[in-house]
Scaffold this motif. Structure first.
Motif, PDB file in Angstrom:
ATOM      1  N   ARG A 101       0.834  -1.207   0.000  1.00 17.38           N
ATOM      2  CA  ARG A 101       0.000   0.000   0.000  1.00 17.38           C
ATOM      3  C   ARG A 101       0.869   1.258   0.000  1.00 17.38           C
ATOM      4  NH1 ARG A 101      -5.314   1.226   1.331  1.00 17.38           N
ATOM      5  NH2 ARG A 101      -5.584   3.438   1.824  1.00 17.38           N
ATOM      6  N   LEU A 102       1.899   1.271   0.822  1.00 16.23           N
ATOM      7  CA  LEU A 102       2.794   2.427   0.859  1.00 16.23           C
ATOM      8  C   LEU A 102       3.429   2.681  -0.509  1.00 16.23           C
ATOM      9  CD1 LEU A 102       4.612   1.885   4.282  1.00 16.23           C
ATOM     10  CD2 LEU A 102       2.946   3.672   3.733  1.00 16.23           C
ATOM     11  N   MET A 103       3.863   1.618  -1.157  1.00 12.49           N
ATOM     12  CA  MET A 103       4.506   1.769  -2.459  1.00 12.49           C
ATOM     13  C   MET A 103       3.512   2.247  -3.515  1.00 12.49           C
ATOM     14  SD  MET A 103       7.773   0.898  -2.222  1.00 12.49           S
ATOM     15  CE  MET A 103       8.478   0.074  -3.635  1.00 12.49           C
ATOM     16  N   ARG A 104       2.293   1.725  -3.483  1.00 17.89           N
ATOM     17  CA  ARG A 104       1.288   2.149  -4.466  1.00 17.89           C
ATOM     18  C   ARG A 104       0.927   3.619  -4.257  1.00 17.89           C
ATOM     19  NH1 ARG A 104       1.392   1.166  -8.704  1.00 17.89           N
ATOM     20  NH2 ARG A 104      -0.748   1.748  -9.145  1.00 17.89           N
ATOM     21  N   GLU A 105       0.781   4.033  -3.017  1.00 21.72           N
ATOM     22  CA  GLU A 105       0.458   5.434  -2.756  1.00 21.72           C
ATOM     23  C   GLU A 105       1.565   6.345  -3.264  1.00 21.72           C
ATOM     24  OE1 GLU A 105      -0.112   5.361   1.438  1.00 21.72           O
ATOM     25  OE2 GLU A 105      -2.267   4.895   1.315  1.00 21.72           O
ATOM     26  N   ARG A 114      -5.163 -10.652  -4.287  1.00 20.87           N
ATOM     27  CA  ARG A 114      -5.197  -9.768  -3.135  1.00 20.87           C
ATOM     28  C   ARG A 114      -4.477  -8.447  -3.414  1.00 20.87           C
ATOM     29  NH1 ARG A 114      -6.800 -11.865   1.611  1.00 20.87           N
ATOM     30  NH2 ARG A 114      -5.335 -10.677   2.903  1.00 20.87           N
ATOM     31  N   LEU A 115      -3.357  -8.527  -4.123  1.00 21.93           N
ATOM     32  CA  LEU A 115      -2.646  -7.290  -4.455  1.00 21.93           C
ATOM     33  C   LEU A 115      -3.459  -6.419  -5.408  1.00 21.93           C
ATOM     34  CD1 LEU A 115       1.036  -8.511  -4.883  1.00 21.93           C
ATOM     35  CD2 LEU A 115       0.055  -7.245  -2.964  1.00 21.93           C
ATOM     36  N   ARG A 116      -4.140  -7.052  -6.366  1.00 17.86           N
ATOM     37  CA  ARG A 116      -4.981  -6.261  -7.281  1.00 17.86           C
ATOM     38  C   ARG A 116      -6.148  -5.628  -6.532  1.00 17.86           C
ATOM     39  NH1 ARG A 116      -3.362 -10.352 -10.830  1.00 17.86           N
ATOM     40  NH2 ARG A 116      -5.103 -11.713 -10.269  1.00 17.86           N
ATOM     41  N   GLU A 117      -6.735  -6.366  -5.594  1.00 21.14           N
ATOM     42  CA  GLU A 117      -7.809  -5.786  -4.788  1.00 21.14           C
ATOM     43  C   GLU A 117      -7.287  -4.590  -3.986  1.00 21.14           C
ATOM     44  OE1 GLU A 117      -9.022  -9.051  -2.412  1.00 21.14           O
ATOM     45  OE2 GLU A 117      -9.922 -10.162  -4.091  1.00 21.14           O
ATOM     46  N   VAL A 155      -6.644   1.402  -3.213  1.00 16.16           N
ATOM     47  CA  VAL A 155      -5.775   2.582  -3.113  1.00 16.16           C
ATOM     48  C   VAL A 155      -6.055   3.548  -4.251  1.00 16.16           C
ATOM     49  CG1 VAL A 155      -3.388   3.390  -3.192  1.00 16.16           C
ATOM     50  CG2 VAL A 155      -3.962   1.350  -1.868  1.00 16.16           C
ATOM     51  N   GLU A 156      -6.236   3.008  -5.465  1.00 18.31           N
ATOM     52  CA  GLU A 156      -6.466   3.878  -6.623  1.00 18.31           C
ATOM     53  C   GLU A 156      -7.810   4.592  -6.517  1.00 18.31           C
ATOM     54  OE1 GLU A 156      -5.939   1.303  -9.935  1.00 18.31           O
ATOM     55  OE2 GLU A 156      -3.773   1.064  -9.588  1.00 18.31           O
ATOM     56  N   SER A 157      -8.833   3.901  -6.029  1.00 18.02           N
ATOM     57  CA  SER A 157     -10.144   4.547  -5.867  1.00 18.02           C
ATOM     58  C   SER A 157     -10.077   5.664  -4.841  1.00 18.02           C
ATOM     59  CB  SER A 157     -11.192   3.509  -5.450  1.00 18.02           C
ATOM     60  OG  SER A 157     -11.375   2.541  -6.466  1.00 18.02           O
ATOM     61  N   GLU A 158      -9.419   5.410  -3.718  1.00 21.67           N
ATOM     62  CA  GLU A 158      -9.279   6.438  -2.694  1.00 21.67           C
ATOM     63  C   GLU A 158      -8.466   7.625  -3.212  1.00 21.67           C
ATOM     64  OE1 GLU A 158      -7.477   4.434   0.556  1.00 21.67           O
ATOM     65  OE2 GLU A 158      -9.266   3.266   1.083  1.00 21.67           O
ATOM     66  N   LEU A 177      -7.101  11.018 -11.488  1.00 20.48           N
ATOM     67  CA  LEU A 177      -6.091   9.966 -11.443  1.00 20.48           C
ATOM     68  C   LEU A 177      -6.320   8.875 -12.476  1.00 20.48           C
ATOM     69  CD1 LEU A 177      -3.701   8.466 -10.168  1.00 20.48           C
ATOM     70  CD2 LEU A 177      -5.315   7.479  -8.518  1.00 20.48           C
ATOM     71  N   LEU A 178      -7.527   8.357 -12.578  1.00 19.80           N
ATOM     72  CA  LEU A 178      -7.765   7.185 -13.426  1.00 19.80           C
ATOM     73  C   LEU A 178      -7.366   7.405 -14.882  1.00 19.80           C
ATOM     74  CD1 LEU A 178     -11.067   5.725 -11.926  1.00 19.80           C
ATOM     75  CD2 LEU A 178      -8.688   5.111 -11.453  1.00 19.80           C
ATOM     76  N   PRO A 179      -7.648   8.579 -15.500  1.00 18.63           N
ATOM     77  CA  PRO A 179      -7.155   8.782 -16.864  1.00 18.63           C
ATOM     78  C   PRO A 179      -5.629   8.742 -16.952  1.00 18.63           C
ATOM     79  CG  PRO A 179      -8.888  10.349 -16.359  1.00 18.63           C
ATOM     80  CD  PRO A 179      -8.538   9.684 -15.069  1.00 18.63           C
ATOM     81  N   VAL A 180      -4.953   9.242 -15.941  1.00 15.89           N
ATOM     82  CA  VAL A 180      -3.481   9.202 -15.927  1.00 15.89           C
ATOM     83  C   VAL A 180      -3.002   7.757 -15.865  1.00 15.89           C
ATOM     84  CG1 VAL A 180      -1.419   9.771 -14.570  1.00 15.89           C
ATOM     85  CG2 VAL A 180      -3.209  11.491 -14.927  1.00 15.89           C
TER      86      VAL A 180
END
Length: 394
Positions: free
Chosen positions: A196-200, A316-319, A324-327, A336-339
C-alpha cells in the motif's frame, strides 16, 4: 588435407573460436581442445581474454548488464572465469569518460569484484568455463536496457521515478519483519502494508509527472529466479507485476523474468517478489512439516502450492491496488484514473515493442491438496491493516 591437419593449421585464437562455436552448437570436434592447450601459454591467455571481450560486448549491446553476466556465469557453472569477465566489462567501460559510465554500472562491477572467486581453478578448467560462458553470451537475445551501457546515455539520471530512500527504508523494514515472523497472518499483513505504501507513492509520483513535464519513460528490470519450480515462481512475478500495472516475460532457459513498467512500479515489483518468494518458501515448508505421509513434500504438491499462492497473492494485491487507486482518485478529484490508463497503455506499447512474439503460458496444476494449501497460505491476513501496523511502521 586431413581432419587433424586442418586443426594443426589453425591459430590459437581460431582454435578457441571453434571451441566456442562447438559449445554453441552442442557438437564436439575431437582433438580441438587438446590442440588449444598445446599452444604457448601467453597465446592461450590472450585468446581467452579476446574471446571474453567479444562475448561481453555482444551481451552488453543486447541490453544485459554486469549482474546479468555474473548470474549467467553462475548458472553455466562458469563462476571461476568471473574475474576475467569482470575485467572485460571494466575494459569496455574504460573506453569512455567516467562521466559517461552510469554509476549503477560502476557499482555493480565493484560489488561483483568483492564477491568474485579469489582462487582460480586449474587452467584447463578455467578455459572450459570461459568457453561455456562465451557460447551463452554470444547467443543471448536482445532485452530492454536496464542500465545504460557505457558511453550510451547520460549517467547522471537514475531510473526515472525511482522511489526515494526514505520510502524504501520504511518498506524494506516492513518486508524484513514479514520475512522474519513465524506467523503467516502477520507476514501477510506486513506485506500488504508495504504494498500500500509503495502504491500510494507511485500514484503521487504519477500525478506529479502528469502535471509537470509529462509522463516519464517506461523502464525495465530483470528478476533472476532459482530452481526448483521456476515456472511457478515466474507466475508469482507475473501476478505481482500485473497488480502494479507492469508486464513481465519469463525466459525459462535462462531463469530470468523481465518486467516492463514505470520506475516506482518496478521498485515495488522487485521488493515484493523478493520478499514473497521467501515467505512462500517458508509457508510451503510449514504446510509439509505436519504431513505424515510425505505427500506435502512431493514435487507435485509444492508446484501446485506455489502456483496457487501466486494466483491468490495476485488477487489480493490487485484488490488492494484497486482500493488505493479509488481512494486516491477521489483525493485528486477524478483526475487519477485517466493518468493511470495512459500509463498502462504506455507500458503495453513498450512491452509489445520489446517482446513482439511473446506467448502466454498456462500452468498445469497436478494436485488439489497443494493448490488448497497454497491458497490458504496466501489468504490468511486482512488487507486493511493500517490501524494494526501504525505503531510498527512509524
Amino acid at each position: 588435407m586431413g581432419f587433424f591437419d586442418d586443426i594443426a593449421s589453425l591459430t590459437t585464437q581460431e582454435l578457441l573460436d571453434d571451441l566456442v562455436s562447438c559449445a554453441s552448437g552442442g557438437w564436439v570436434r575431437p582433438g580441438l581442445f587438446h590442440a588449444f592447450l598445446e599452444a604457448p601459454p601467453d597465446e592461450q591467455r590472450r585468446a581467452l581474454d579476446r574471446t571474453l571481450d567479444g562475448a561481453v560486448r555482444v551481451a552488453v549491446a543486447r541490453g544485459w548488464c554486469p549482474v546479468d553476466v555474473a548470474e549467467i556465469a553462475r548458472r553455466r557453472s562458469a563462476e571461476s572465469v568471473q574475474p576475467r569477465v569482470l575485467e572485460a566489462l571494466a575494459r569496455q567501460a574504460a573506453e569512455h569518460p567516467q562521466t559517461r559510465v552510469h554509476p549503477r554500472w560502476t557499482a555493480q562491477l565493484e560489488q561483483l569484484r568483492r564477491s568474485a572467486p579469489a582462487t582460480p581453478p586449474l587452467w584447463p578448467e578455467l578455459v572450459k568455463a570461459g568457453i561455456r560462458l562465451a557460447a551463452t553470451l554470444r547467443t543471448l537475445p536482445t532485452e530492454p536496457c536496464v542500465i545504460p551501457a557505457p558511453g550510451s546515455a547520460d549517467p547522471t539520471s537514475e531510473r526515472v521515478g525511482s522511489v526515494d530512500e526514505t520510502a524504501l527504508r520504511r518498506v524494506r523494514g516492513l518486508l524484513a519483519k514479514a520475512e522474519s515472523t513465524e506467523f503467516p497472518a502477520e507476514a501477510e499483513a506486513l506485506t500488504a502494508k508495504a504494498h500500500r505504501l509503495m502504491r500510494e507513492h507511485a500514484i503521487d509520483r504519477a500525478m506529479a509527472d502528469s502535471q509537470s513535464s509529462g509522463p516519464a519513460p517506461t523502464s525495465a528490470c530483470r528478476i533472476w529466479l532459482d530452481n526448483p519450480y521456476l515456472r511457478a515462481k515466474s507466475h508469482l512475478v507475473s501476478e505481482v507485476a500485473q497488480a502494479n500495472r507492469c508486464r513481465s516475460v519469463f525466459r525459462p532457459g535462462l531463469g530470468v523474468a523481465t518486467v516492463v513498467g514505470f520506475g516506482d512500479d518496478l521498485d515495488t515489483v522487485e521488493l515484493l517478489v523478493t520478499s514473497l518468494l521467501l515467505q512462500a518458501g517458508r509457508s510451503m515448508r510449514q504446510a509439509g512439516s505436519g504431513n505424515a505421509d510425505g505427500a506435502a513434500r512431493s514435487r507435485t504438491f509444492r508446484q501446485s502450492f506455489l502456483l496457487s499462492y501466486a494466483r491468490r497473492i495476485g488477487e489480493r494485491l490487485r484488490e488492494a491496488s484497486s482500493t488505493v487507486e479509488s481512494e486516491s482518485d477521489a483525493r485528486y478529484d477524478g483526475a487519477l484514473l485517466p493518468v493511470l490508463a495512459d500509463r498502462t497503455q504506455a507500458v503495453d506499447d513498450a512491452f509489445t515493442t520489446a517482446f513482439p512474439h511473446v506467448r502466454s503460458s498456462i500452468a498445469r496444476v497436478g494436485g488439489s491438496t497443494g493448490w488448497g494449501a497454497g491458497r490458504a497460505a496466501a489468504d490468511l491476513a486482512r488487507l486493511d491493516v493500517r490501524a494494526e501496523l501504525r505503531s510498527r511502521a512509524g
